[in-house]
Design a protein around this motif. Sequence first.
Motif, PDB file in Angstrom:
ATOM      1  N   TYR A   1       0.831  -1.208   0.000  1.00 48.96           N
ATOM      2  CA  TYR A   1       0.000   0.000   0.000  1.00 48.96           C
ATOM      3  C   TYR A   1       0.866   1.258   0.000  1.00 48.96           C
ATOM      4  O   TYR A   1       0.576   2.211  -0.731  1.00 48.96           O
ATOM      5  N   GLN A   2       1.936   1.285   0.795  1.00 52.40           N
ATOM      6  CA  GLN A   2       2.833   2.448   0.774  1.00 52.40           C
ATOM      7  C   GLN A   2       3.529   2.574  -0.578  1.00 52.40           C
ATOM      8  O   GLN A   2       3.760   3.676  -1.066  1.00 52.40           O
ATOM      9  N   PHE A   3       3.850   1.445  -1.194  1.00 54.91           N
ATOM     10  CA  PHE A   3       4.423   1.473  -2.541  1.00 54.91           C
ATOM     11  C   PHE A   3       3.429   2.103  -3.519  1.00 54.91           C
ATOM     12  O   PHE A   3       3.796   2.915  -4.365  1.00 54.91           O
ATOM     13  N   GLN A   4       2.160   1.729  -3.371  1.00 55.28           N
ATOM     14  CA  GLN A   4       1.112   2.298  -4.219  1.00 55.28           C
ATOM     15  C   GLN A   4       1.022   3.814  -4.026  1.00 55.28           C
ATOM     16  O   GLN A   4       0.995   4.573  -5.000  1.00 55.28           O
ATOM     17  N   LEU A   5       0.980   4.264  -2.772  1.00 52.70           N
ATOM     18  CA  LEU A   5       0.913   5.703  -2.496  1.00 52.70           C
ATOM     19  C   LEU A   5       2.117   6.438  -3.079  1.00 52.70           C
ATOM     20  O   LEU A   5       1.986   7.499  -3.693  1.00 52.70           O
TER      21      LEU A   5
END
Length: 139
Positions: A82-86
């Motif tokens: 999720y942090q990679f996505q953000l």
Amino acid sequence: MIKSATNPGDIVLDPFCGCGTAIVAAERLGRKWIGIDITHITITTIKERLHKEFGLLLKPNKVTGEPFDLDGAVDLANRDKYQFQLWSLHLLGITSCKKGADGGVDGIHYFEDRVGKLKKCVASVKSGKVSVRDVRRGV
């Protein structure tokens, strides 16, 4: 608050920086500061704000965990998808996304085409094994 509670040269700690308002105020008032946050989008936002308002460029060794190269991006994707996505969406200038089942739509960016007509760009961030039917079979 910072002006009344500190003196020039004092250190201001903001352990949940958010958009960096306390850090910007501390810098503006001549205070030293330490800012901490967990999300890569927050770190990038604060870095951009400090550069825009004060011309400050934070050195890569002052930020822990933010990807600066392919190895860093792979590491982030492996640690927290999720942090990679953000982080990925922020690089594209896309801030709208939601966590959870999204049907493959991680972000939406609206823009005007050459004739001023509003258009929509859909972003789907993938790391590792691609799916959502391999981004709808390239369509």
